[in-house]
Design a protein around this motif. Structure first.
Motif, mmCIF file in Angstrom:
data_model
loop_
_atom_site.group_PDB
_atom_site.id
_atom_site.type_symbol
_atom_site.label_atom_id
_atom_site.label_comp_id
_atom_site.label_asym_id
_atom_site.label_seq_id
_atom_site.Cartn_x
_atom_site.Cartn_y
_atom_site.Cartn_z
ATOM 1 N N LEU A 3 0.874 -1.234 0.023
ATOM 2 C CA LEU A 3 -0.027 -0.104 -0.042
ATOM 3 C C LEU A 3 0.759 1.315 -0.160
ATOM 4 O O LEU A 3 0.347 2.340 -0.039
ATOM 5 C CB LEU A 3 -1.058 -0.069 1.110
ATOM 6 C CG LEU A 3 -1.789 -1.151 1.226
ATOM 7 C CD1 LEU A 3 -2.889 -1.120 2.572
ATOM 8 C CD2 LEU A 3 -2.834 -0.959 -0.158
ATOM 9 N N GLY A 4 2.053 0.969 0.265
ATOM 10 C CA GLY A 4 2.840 2.344 0.322
ATOM 11 C C GLY A 4 3.602 2.557 -1.134
ATOM 12 O O GLY A 4 3.320 1.931 -2.094
ATOM 13 N N PRO A 5 4.411 3.689 -1.277
ATOM 14 C CA PRO A 5 5.044 4.032 -2.600
ATOM 15 C C PRO A 5 5.924 2.727 -3.053
ATOM 16 O O PRO A 5 6.275 2.019 -2.442
ATOM 17 C CB PRO A 5 5.922 5.065 -2.265
ATOM 18 C CG PRO A 5 5.649 5.644 -0.786
ATOM 19 C CD PRO A 5 4.873 4.569 -0.115
ATOM 20 N N LEU A 6 6.017 2.948 -4.587
ATOM 21 C CA LEU A 6 6.829 1.868 -5.030
ATOM 22 C C LEU A 6 8.045 1.828 -4.678
ATOM 23 O O LEU A 6 8.816 0.862 -4.273
ATOM 24 C CB LEU A 6 6.593 1.992 -6.750
ATOM 25 C CG LEU A 6 7.264 1.161 -7.699
ATOM 26 C CD1 LEU A 6 6.527 1.170 -8.889
ATOM 27 C CD2 LEU A 6 8.719 1.070 -7.750
ATOM 28 N N THR A 7 8.783 2.844 -4.447
ATOM 29 C CA THR A 7 10.122 3.001 -4.035
ATOM 30 C C THR A 7 10.503 2.541 -2.837
ATOM 31 O O THR A 7 11.340 1.963 -2.436
ATOM 32 C CB THR A 7 10.658 4.539 -4.152
ATOM 33 O OG1 THR A 7 9.830 5.426 -3.438
ATOM 34 C CG2 THR A 7 10.799 5.017 -5.637
ATOM 35 N N ALA A 8 9.462 2.556 -1.753
ATOM 36 C CA ALA A 8 9.541 2.410 -0.481
ATOM 37 C C ALA A 8 9.500 0.560 -0.506
ATOM 38 O O ALA A 8 10.305 0.115 0.226
ATOM 39 C CB ALA A 8 8.470 2.565 0.446
ATOM 40 N N LEU A 9 8.572 0.064 -1.329
ATOM 41 C CA LEU A 9 8.480 -1.344 -1.391
ATOM 42 C C LEU A 9 9.651 -2.036 -1.852
ATOM 43 O O LEU A 9 10.623 -2.884 -1.468
ATOM 44 C CB LEU A 9 7.485 -1.609 -2.235
ATOM 45 C CG LEU A 9 7.155 -3.076 -2.548
ATOM 46 C CD1 LEU A 9 6.939 -3.883 -1.369
ATOM 47 C CD2 LEU A 9 5.998 -3.544 -3.656
ATOM 48 N N ALA A 10 10.353 -1.141 -3.035
ATOM 49 C CA ALA A 10 11.716 -1.764 -3.471
ATOM 50 C C ALA A 10 12.873 -1.725 -2.529
ATOM 51 O O ALA A 10 13.452 -2.687 -2.249
ATOM 52 C CB ALA A 10 12.051 -1.079 -4.732
ATOM 53 N N LYS A 11 12.855 -0.652 -1.633
ATOM 54 C CA LYS A 11 13.868 -0.355 -0.689
ATOM 55 C C LYS A 11 13.671 -1.426 0.488
ATOM 56 O O LYS A 11 14.486 -2.179 0.854
ATOM 57 C CB LYS A 11 13.877 0.917 -0.120
ATOM 58 C CG LYS A 11 14.857 1.228 0.974
ATOM 59 C CD LYS A 11 14.705 2.578 1.527
ATOM 60 C CE LYS A 11 15.835 2.877 2.367
ATOM 61 N NZ LYS A 11 15.837 4.248 3.011
ATOM 62 N N ASP A 12 12.327 -1.593 1.128
ATOM 63 C CA ASP A 12 12.220 -2.551 1.992
ATOM 64 C C ASP A 12 12.648 -4.156 1.574
ATOM 65 O O ASP A 12 13.204 -5.037 2.468
ATOM 66 C CB ASP A 12 10.639 -2.719 2.376
ATOM 67 C CG ASP A 12 10.239 -1.592 3.025
ATOM 68 O OD1 ASP A 12 11.189 -0.656 3.587
ATOM 69 O OD2 ASP A 12 9.088 -1.213 3.447
ATOM 70 N N ALA A 13 12.447 -4.616 0.297
ATOM 71 C CA ALA A 13 12.845 -5.844 -0.285
ATOM 72 C C ALA A 13 14.125 -5.825 -0.786
ATOM 73 O O ALA A 13 14.612 -7.047 -1.082
ATOM 74 C CB ALA A 13 11.798 -6.176 -1.645
#
Length: 290
Positions: free
Chosen positions: A39-49
């Motif tokens: 549900l968050g920004p695409l860049t945040a998801l990429a960073k978390d993963a």
């Protein structure tokens, strides 16, 4: 937009075997904190993963969406539908209680925990953990924390019957050096660590890992810091409508693990059970009604 009777979580799980290494890493990260992770920004998801933005875009397209905004829209619609029309909402687990009663709300939360946990656990990783635990050439150490020591003791009592060379490491840090003294490279530590993660448990894991031990971590969906050293990490859902987290899903994993290890070691386990029953008879520990 992708049309499917499955949830997005189900779709991701079904395609895990067809993903690249980076995409699989992303998928597991999404599933680990589903649905909030998407549900968050695409860049945040990429960073978390710890993957690239193009990796996120590729996986979203593999799921059948034109882009990340469409994927998020589908995820929000899924959540909205779940709130509006819960499956069989008119049916309750405790029929004598209202649908909103704690008996029913708690049970629904537990069943959802089980469903999500089983959809996200890799059977290959689970089998590998059982193989390590069943290997009698490896000393088995079982470690719990302030609350999870009860789960550790449950596993320990069963493993004592199933196999030899099992040690229950007590949860007081000042005794750990005594247990670690004889730990060898290749030995197995089953470590329980749920949120609030305990510093003492992390330190023990670091010491065991430094001695070349294999670590099987049983943790929650957010994962203990111990996961960075774990050979196998089994995450399970624990949130229920209570001030305390639920151990139901963890117990399901443990009982399944006991069953698997027992089967793997049956030739040895059968003899151990027979000898144990003989001792029970001699000591008259249990009442007999015949």
């Amino acid at each position: 937009m992708a049309e499917s009777a499955q949830t997005i979580s189900d779709q991701i799980h079904d395609m895990l075997d067809d993903l690249t290494r980076a995409e699989r890493q992303l998928a597991l990260s999404v599933l680990e904190n589903y649905p909030a992770s998407g549900l968050g920004p695409l860049t945040a998801l990429a960073k978390d993963a710890d993957v690239s933005v193009p990796t996120v875009a590729r996986m979203v397209q593999k799921l059948g969406y034109k882009g990340y905004p469409e994927f998020q829209m589908a995820l929000r619609e899924e959540l909205k539908a779940k709130v509006k029309t819960p499956i069989a909402k008119h049916d309750t687990w405790a029929e004598a209680a209202p649908s909103g009663h704690i008996l029913n709300r708690f049970t629904e939360a537990v069943i959802e925990n089980i469903r999500l946990t089983l959809s996200q656990i890799d059977p290959v990783a689970f089998d590998h953990a059982c193989d390590l635990i069943a290997d009698v050439n490896r000393h088995l150490f079982i470690v719990g924390g302030r609350i999870t020591h009860t789960l550790a003791e449950y596993l320990f009592l069963h493993m004592q019957v199933v196999r030899s060379d099992v040690t229950h490491v007590q949860s007081t840090a000042n005794t750990w050096p005594h247990y670690l003294l004889d730990a060898k490279e290749g030995d197995v530590f089953v470590i329980f660590d749920m949120r609030r993660y305990e510093n003492n448990t992390l330190k023990l894991a670091e010491l065991a890992h430094g001695r070349g031990a294999k670590i099987i971590l049983i943790t929650d969906q957010w994962r203990s810091p111990v996961h960075q050293m774990a050979t196998v990490c089994l995450s399970n859902r624990i949130v229920v409508p209570s001030a305390w987290d639920s151990a139901t899903t963890t117990m399901l994993l443990l009982e399944t693990m006991v069953s698997s290890v027992q089967t793997l070691n049956w030739s040895q386990t059968k003899g151990r059970i027979e000898r144990l029953e003989d001792m029970f008879d001699e000591t008259k520990l249990f009442r007999k009604f015949t």
